[in-house]
Write an enzyme that holds these catalytic residues in place. Structure first.
Site, PDB file in Angstrom:
ATOM      1  N   ARG A 100       0.878  -1.180   0.000  1.00 45.17           N
ATOM      2  CA  ARG A 100       0.000   0.000   0.000  1.00 45.17           C
ATOM      3  C   ARG A 100       0.910   1.223   0.000  1.00 45.17           C
ATOM      4  NH1 ARG A 100      -5.608   1.125   3.172  1.00 45.17           N
ATOM      5  NH2 ARG A 100      -6.237  -0.293   1.514  1.00 45.17           N
ATOM      6  N   HIS A 127      -7.101   1.006  -6.849  1.00 40.25           N
ATOM      7  CA  HIS A 127      -7.295   0.053  -5.747  1.00 40.25           C
ATOM      8  C   HIS A 127      -7.864  -1.228  -6.375  1.00 40.25           C
ATOM      9  CE1 HIS A 127      -7.719  -1.563  -1.878  1.00 40.25           C
ATOM     10  NE2 HIS A 127      -8.589  -0.739  -1.324  1.00 40.25           N
ATOM     11  N   GLN A 130      -9.908  -4.007  -4.419  1.00 41.55           N
ATOM     12  CA  GLN A 130     -11.233  -3.542  -4.003  1.00 41.55           C
ATOM     13  C   GLN A 130     -12.241  -3.772  -5.134  1.00 41.55           C
ATOM     14  OE1 GLN A 130     -12.272  -1.998  -0.916  1.00 41.55           O
ATOM     15  NE2 GLN A 130     -14.222  -2.519  -1.845  1.00 41.55           N
ATOM     16  N   ASP A 222     -17.383   6.680  -2.270  1.00 46.34           N
ATOM     17  CA  ASP A 222     -16.135   6.526  -1.502  1.00 46.34           C
ATOM     18  C   ASP A 222     -15.975   7.807  -0.682  1.00 46.34           C
ATOM     19  OD1 ASP A 222     -13.517   5.915  -0.639  1.00 46.34           O
ATOM     20  OD2 ASP A 222     -12.578   6.302  -2.581  1.00 46.34           O
ATOM     21  N   CYS A 262     -16.744   1.274  -0.454  1.00 50.53           N
ATOM     22  CA  CYS A 262     -15.551   0.465  -0.172  1.00 50.53           C
ATOM     23  C   CYS A 262     -15.209   0.440   1.314  1.00 50.53           C
ATOM     24  CB  CYS A 262     -14.375   0.997  -0.976  1.00 50.53           C
ATOM     25  SG  CYS A 262     -14.042   2.740  -0.645  1.00 50.53           S
ATOM     26  N   ARG A 290     -13.897  -8.991   0.446  1.00 51.46           N
ATOM     27  CA  ARG A 290     -12.459  -8.742   0.303  1.00 51.46           C
ATOM     28  C   ARG A 290     -11.674 -10.028   0.618  1.00 51.46           C
ATOM     29  NH1 ARG A 290     -10.273  -3.686   0.322  1.00 51.46           N
ATOM     30  NH2 ARG A 290      -8.480  -4.865  -0.422  1.00 51.46           N
TER      31      ARG A 290
HETATM   32  N1   CP Z   1     -11.587  -0.606   1.573  1.00 51.78           N
HETATM   33  C1   CP Z   1     -10.335  -0.671   2.076  1.00 51.78           C
HETATM   34  O1   CP Z   1      -9.343  -0.856   1.344  1.00 51.78           O
HETATM   35  O2   CP Z   1     -10.260  -0.505   3.412  1.00 51.78           O
HETATM   36  P1   CP Z   1      -8.939  -0.389   4.289  1.00 51.78           P
HETATM   37  O3   CP Z   1      -8.334   0.969   4.022  1.00 51.78           O
HETATM   38  O4   CP Z   1      -9.422  -0.528   5.701  1.00 51.78           O
HETATM   39  O5   CP Z   1      -7.986  -1.473   3.891  1.00 51.78           O
HETATM   40  N1  NVA Z   2     -10.053   6.518  -1.600  1.00 52.95           N
HETATM   41  C1  NVA Z   2      -9.789   6.009  -0.275  1.00 52.95           C
HETATM   42  C2  NVA Z   2      -9.973   4.540  -0.229  1.00 52.95           C
HETATM   43  C3  NVA Z   2      -9.729   3.888   1.099  1.00 52.95           C
HETATM   44  C4  NVA Z   2      -9.926   2.405   1.060  1.00 52.95           C
HETATM   45  C5  NVA Z   2      -8.366   6.380   0.119  1.00 52.95           C
HETATM   46  O1  NVA Z   2      -7.461   6.296  -0.727  1.00 52.95           O
HETATM   47  O2  NVA Z   2      -8.163   6.776   1.266  1.00 52.95           O
END
Ligand code: CP
Ligand code: NVA
Length: 303
Positions: A100, A127, A130, A222, A262, A290
């Site tokens: 990440r 992502h 997701q 989102d 999400c 997930r």
């Molecule tokens: N939806 C998602 O990726 O959640 P997290 O940021 O908790 O991993």
């Molecule tokens: N768009 C959000 C998604 C989190 C899962 C972010 O990047 O924070």
């Protein structure tokens, strides 16, 4: 050749097979067997995570493998070791890397230096994992993709970019309603439109949420403030106010429209409690999915 999952496009023609495999795994396929016995997953998270981290860790445990969570502040990246050297070292010891990242460039640097598969756990552009869980949730409820319309309202975020690509790849109509200046990535819009043309569906980006929601089978949103842009919170909350997923907007969609998010959600901002906890919400199925989709992805990449 090793496979990476940096974009939804990396699944190519296998995307629907992965969704079907996740559905079988959810129903209990491979229960009690250890297909990833002796395999190790390294997970580097530069940003917070609940669902992605837990789903990958639990997926590895249930498939008989092992995972190691690496926070940048605990490993040498935090003291200046490059992401590329880190990728080379981890590749000598583990079977797959989940990453990440704040920046897509860093994701590419890690993927280019690693000799084991790299899975994006989100960056500022996409992502992809997701989107696979989102599509599985839709398939479970609607039984198909073709002929459906997904309407996304709010920020043209990483989640929106992957969902737009994924929708086009499975032949589902996609419409995003975003304020000016907050549209999905321009290059990914072009690519999605190209894919949609081939698949016989459409990709649209509009400004009016009611426009997008009209006749929608799925309404999706989102957060308005993604990780990394917290200093824009006040301005974003002002700009996105008309884009809230509330019962007025839901009434504009089809009667049996399903609601997805999400997560994490900011209740009362991008989505109301009433919609999130209402009968049309499949948001917590989506978060459970997930786990099943991470399993299908890991089984595809790790041998
Ligand atoms: N939806 C998602 O990726 O959640 P997290 O940021 O908790 O991993
Ligand atoms: N768009 C959000 C998604 C989190 C899962 C972010 O990047 O924070």
């Amino acid at each position: 050749m090793k496979l990476n999952v940096i974009s939804v496009q990396d699944f190519g023609e296998s995307l629907e097979d992965i969704i079907d495999s996740a559905q079988r795994l959810k129903k209990g396929a491979l229960k009690g067997s250890d297909p990833l016995k002796g395999k190790t997953l390294a997970m580097i998270f530069e940003k917070a995570s609940t669902r992605t981290r837990v789903s990958f860790e639990v997926a590895m445990t249930q498939l008989g493998g092992h995972s190691i969570f690496l926070s940048p502040k605990d490993i040498q990246i935090g003291r200046g070791e490059t992401i590329s050297d880190t990728a080379k070292v981890l590749s000598r010891m583990v079977d797959c890397i989940v990453y990440r990242a704040f920046k897509h460039d860093m994701m590419l640097e890690l993927a280019n230096s690693a000799t084991v598969p790299v899975i994006s756990a989100l960056d500022d552009l996409e992502h992809p994992c997701q989107a696979v869980a989102d599509l599985l949730t839709i398939k479970e409820q609607k039984g198909k993709f073709k002929g459906l319309k997904l309407a996304y309202v709010g920020d043209g975020s990483n989640v929106c970019n992957s969902l737009m690509l994924g929708s086009a790849m499975v032949g589902m109509d996609f419409a995003a309603a975003c304020p000016k200046g907050y549209e999905p990535d321009a290059n990914l819009i072009k690519q999605s439109m190209k894919i949609a043309k081939r698949k016989g569906c459409s990709v649209k980006v509009v400004e009016d949420p009611s426009d997008a929601a009209r006749k929608a089978d799925i309404l999706y949103t989102d957060t308005w403030v993604s990780m990394g842009v917290e200093d824009e919170t006040m301005e974003r909350e002002r700009v996105f106010k008309p884009y809230q997923l509330n019962s007025d907007l839901l009434k504009k969609a089809k009667k049996d429209c399903m609601v997805l998010h999400c997560l994490p959600a900011h209740r009362g901002l991008e989505i109301t409690d009433e919609v999130m906890d209402g009968p049309q919400s499949f948001i917590f199925d989506q978060s459970e999915n997930r786990l099943h989709t991470e399993k299908a992805i890991l089984l595809t990449l790790i041998h």
